[in-house]
Design a protein around this motif. Structure first.
Motif, mmCIF file in Angstrom:
data_model
loop_
_atom_site.group_PDB
_atom_site.id
_atom_site.type_symbol
_atom_site.label_atom_id
_atom_site.label_comp_id
_atom_site.label_asym_id
_atom_site.label_seq_id
_atom_site.Cartn_x
_atom_site.Cartn_y
_atom_site.Cartn_z
ATOM 1 N N GLN A 1 0.902 -76.482 107.648
ATOM 2 C CA GLN A 1 -0.184 -77.202 106.987
ATOM 3 C C GLN A 1 0.356 -78.193 105.958
ATOM 4 N N HIS A 2 -0.576 -78.931 105.389
ATOM 5 C CA HIS A 2 -0.273 -79.944 104.380
ATOM 6 C C HIS A 2 -0.916 -79.514 103.066
ATOM 7 N N VAL A 3 -0.279 -79.892 101.941
ATOM 8 C CA VAL A 3 -0.858 -79.563 100.649
ATOM 9 C C VAL A 3 -0.756 -80.771 99.715
ATOM 10 N N THR A 4 -1.762 -80.940 98.877
ATOM 11 C CA THR A 4 -1.756 -81.974 97.838
ATOM 12 C C THR A 4 -1.974 -81.315 96.491
ATOM 13 N N LEU A 5 -1.066 -81.556 95.584
ATOM 14 C CA LEU A 5 -1.148 -81.026 94.221
ATOM 15 C C LEU A 5 -1.389 -82.192 93.270
ATOM 16 N N ARG A 6 -2.190 -81.948 92.238
ATOM 17 C CA ARG A 6 -2.589 -83.022 91.336
ATOM 18 C C ARG A 6 -2.192 -82.740 89.900
ATOM 19 N N CYS A 7 -1.951 -83.816 89.175
ATOM 20 C CA CYS A 7 -1.472 -83.696 87.797
ATOM 21 C C CYS A 7 -2.067 -84.810 86.950
ATOM 22 N N SER A 8 -2.588 -84.439 85.796
ATOM 23 C CA SER A 8 -3.062 -85.433 84.821
ATOM 24 C C SER A 8 -2.185 -85.351 83.588
ATOM 25 N N PRO A 9 -1.542 -86.445 83.217
ATOM 26 C CA PRO A 9 -0.609 -86.398 82.076
ATOM 27 C C PRO A 9 -1.348 -86.414 80.748
ATOM 28 N N ILE A 10 -0.596 -86.180 79.711
ATOM 29 C CA ILE A 10 -1.123 -86.317 78.359
ATOM 30 C C ILE A 10 -1.489 -87.786 78.128
ATOM 31 N N SER A 11 -2.603 -88.007 77.443
ATOM 32 C CA SER A 11 -3.045 -89.371 77.183
ATOM 33 C C SER A 11 -1.948 -90.171 76.474
ATOM 34 N N GLY A 12 -1.654 -91.350 77.024
ATOM 35 C CA GLY A 12 -0.615 -92.189 76.442
ATOM 36 C C GLY A 12 0.728 -92.076 77.123
ATOM 37 N N HIS A 13 0.936 -91.005 77.892
ATOM 38 C CA HIS A 13 2.192 -90.845 78.630
ATOM 39 C C HIS A 13 2.119 -91.616 79.938
ATOM 40 N N LYS A 14 3.171 -92.399 80.206
ATOM 41 C CA LYS A 14 3.200 -93.189 81.428
ATOM 42 C C LYS A 14 4.142 -92.605 82.480
ATOM 43 N N SER A 15 4.867 -91.568 82.123
ATOM 44 C CA SER A 15 5.831 -90.959 83.039
ATOM 45 C C SER A 15 5.335 -89.595 83.486
ATOM 46 N N VAL A 16 5.458 -89.352 84.793
ATOM 47 C CA VAL A 16 5.135 -88.048 85.363
ATOM 48 C C VAL A 16 6.297 -87.628 86.259
ATOM 49 N N SER A 17 6.685 -86.369 86.135
ATOM 50 C CA SER A 17 7.727 -85.850 87.017
ATOM 51 C C SER A 17 7.277 -84.521 87.606
ATOM 52 N N TRP A 18 7.847 -84.201 88.759
ATOM 53 C CA TRP A 18 7.489 -82.991 89.494
ATOM 54 C C TRP A 18 8.719 -82.117 89.698
ATOM 55 N N TYR A 19 8.486 -80.794 89.649
ATOM 56 C CA TYR A 19 9.565 -79.825 89.790
ATOM 57 C C TYR A 19 9.083 -78.669 90.648
ATOM 58 N N GLN A 20 10.016 -78.107 91.416
ATOM 59 C CA GLN A 20 9.751 -76.899 92.174
ATOM 60 C C GLN A 20 10.505 -75.747 91.527
ATOM 61 N N GLN A 21 9.810 -74.652 91.268
ATOM 62 C CA GLN A 21 10.479 -73.495 90.688
ATOM 63 C C GLN A 21 10.207 -72.268 91.551
ATOM 64 N N ARG B 1 2.974 -89.907 94.451
ATOM 65 C CA ARG B 1 2.563 -91.237 94.001
ATOM 66 C C ARG B 1 1.926 -91.093 92.627
ATOM 67 N N GLN B 2 1.873 -92.209 91.924
ATOM 68 C CA GLN B 2 1.237 -92.241 90.613
ATOM 69 C C GLN B 2 0.159 -93.307 90.650
ATOM 70 N N PHE B 3 -0.964 -93.008 90.076
ATOM 71 C CA PHE B 3 -2.129 -93.888 90.107
ATOM 72 C C PHE B 3 -2.194 -94.754 88.848
ATOM 73 N N PRO B 4 -3.057 -95.787 88.858
ATOM 74 C CA PRO B 4 -3.159 -96.669 87.690
ATOM 75 C C PRO B 4 -3.499 -95.950 86.394
ATOM 76 N N ASN B 5 -4.174 -94.810 86.475
ATOM 77 C CA ASN B 5 -4.490 -94.060 85.252
ATOM 78 C C ASN B 5 -3.363 -93.086 84.886
ATOM 79 N N TYR B 6 -2.230 -93.201 85.567
ATOM 80 C CA TYR B 6 -0.999 -92.431 85.349
ATOM 81 C C TYR B 6 -1.059 -90.998 85.873
ATOM 82 N N SER B 7 -2.188 -90.575 86.438
ATOM 83 C CA SER B 7 -2.200 -89.281 87.100
ATOM 84 C C SER B 7 -1.334 -89.362 88.350
#
Lengths: 111, 115
Positions: free
Chosen positions: B17-37, B67-73
């Motif tokens: 199957q396929h999975v999509t995970l979503r993330c909303s950063p702290i307001s003002g942060h333009k960088s998002v990174s992903w990690y597998q643990q 991918r990162q969206f215009p709102n930085y999510s």
């Protein structure tokens, strides 16, 4: 294979100073060394970051020798709430740039 | 102020199957990174995005994309799931442009179980 090395576990007692060392032989020239703390079922939390020599904040100190091939996190006067896993994080230059987390040091503080 | 938020918190999928995970950063942060643990191990760097551009990529197969969206999510997508993809997926946000600098602020993670 580029990697970092830290002790798997450490024990100490309340009120003691704890030092955790991470070795990172191929650290990228311009990268910082960062340490994080992680409790079960939570995301890691930033402790301290440095580039060289010594950095100190309200919770820890970070010692980095001139060759930057290792770093030592120092926690003064630990308490039971400091029981957690501690990770070092560095950028490594191998065949390409890689952001590498250490395997983590499980620190257990005893009363 | 809200911290980094991730969704869903837990999910179960089957192999292939396929999975999509979503993330909303702290307001003002333009960088998002992903990690597998994986349980009992340290986080493994997957991707970092800054201002919608990929700035760093770890040693993960092409089944992993983000991918990162215009709102930085951000979204992390994993195709053709394998049992070994079972892990806690962590998202972090920061002010820093590059993957190796700056303080990372982590969400609580998305726990993925692949059966």
């Amino acid at each position: 294979l580029a990697k970092t090395t830290q002790p798997i576990s450490m024990d100490s007692y309340e009120g003691q100073e704890v030092n955790i060392t991470c070795s990172h032989n191929n650290i990228a020239t311009n990268d910082y060394i960062t340490w994080y703390q992680q409790f079960p079922s939570q995301g890691p939390r930033f402790i301290i970051q440095g580039y060289k020599t010594k950095v100190t904040n309200e919770v820890a100190s970070l010692f980095i020798p001139a060759d930057r091939k290792s770093s030592t996190l120092s926690l003064p006067r630990v308490s039971l709430s400091d029981t957690a896993v501690y990770y070092c994080l560095v950028g490594i230059m191998d065949s390409n740039y890689q952001l590498i987390w250490g395997a983590g040091t499980k620190l257990i503080i005893k009363p | 102020d809200a911290g980094v938020t991730q969704s869903p918190t837990h999910l179960i999928k089957t192999r292939g199957q396929h999975v999509t995970l979503r993330c909303s950063p702290i307001s003002g942060h333009k960088s998002v990174s992903w990690y597998q643990q994986v349980l009992g191990q340290g986080p493994q760097f997957i991707f970092q995005y800054y201002e919608k551009e990929e700035r760093g990529r770890g040693n993960f197969p092409d089944r992993f994309s983000a991918r990162q969206f215009p709102n930085y999510s951000s979204e992390l997508n994993v195709n053709a799931l394998l049992l070994g993809d079972s892990a806690l997926y962590l998202c972090a946000s920061s002010f820093a442009r590059g993957p190796g600098t700056g303080e990372l602020f982590f969400g609580e993670g998305s726990r993925l179980t692949v059966l």
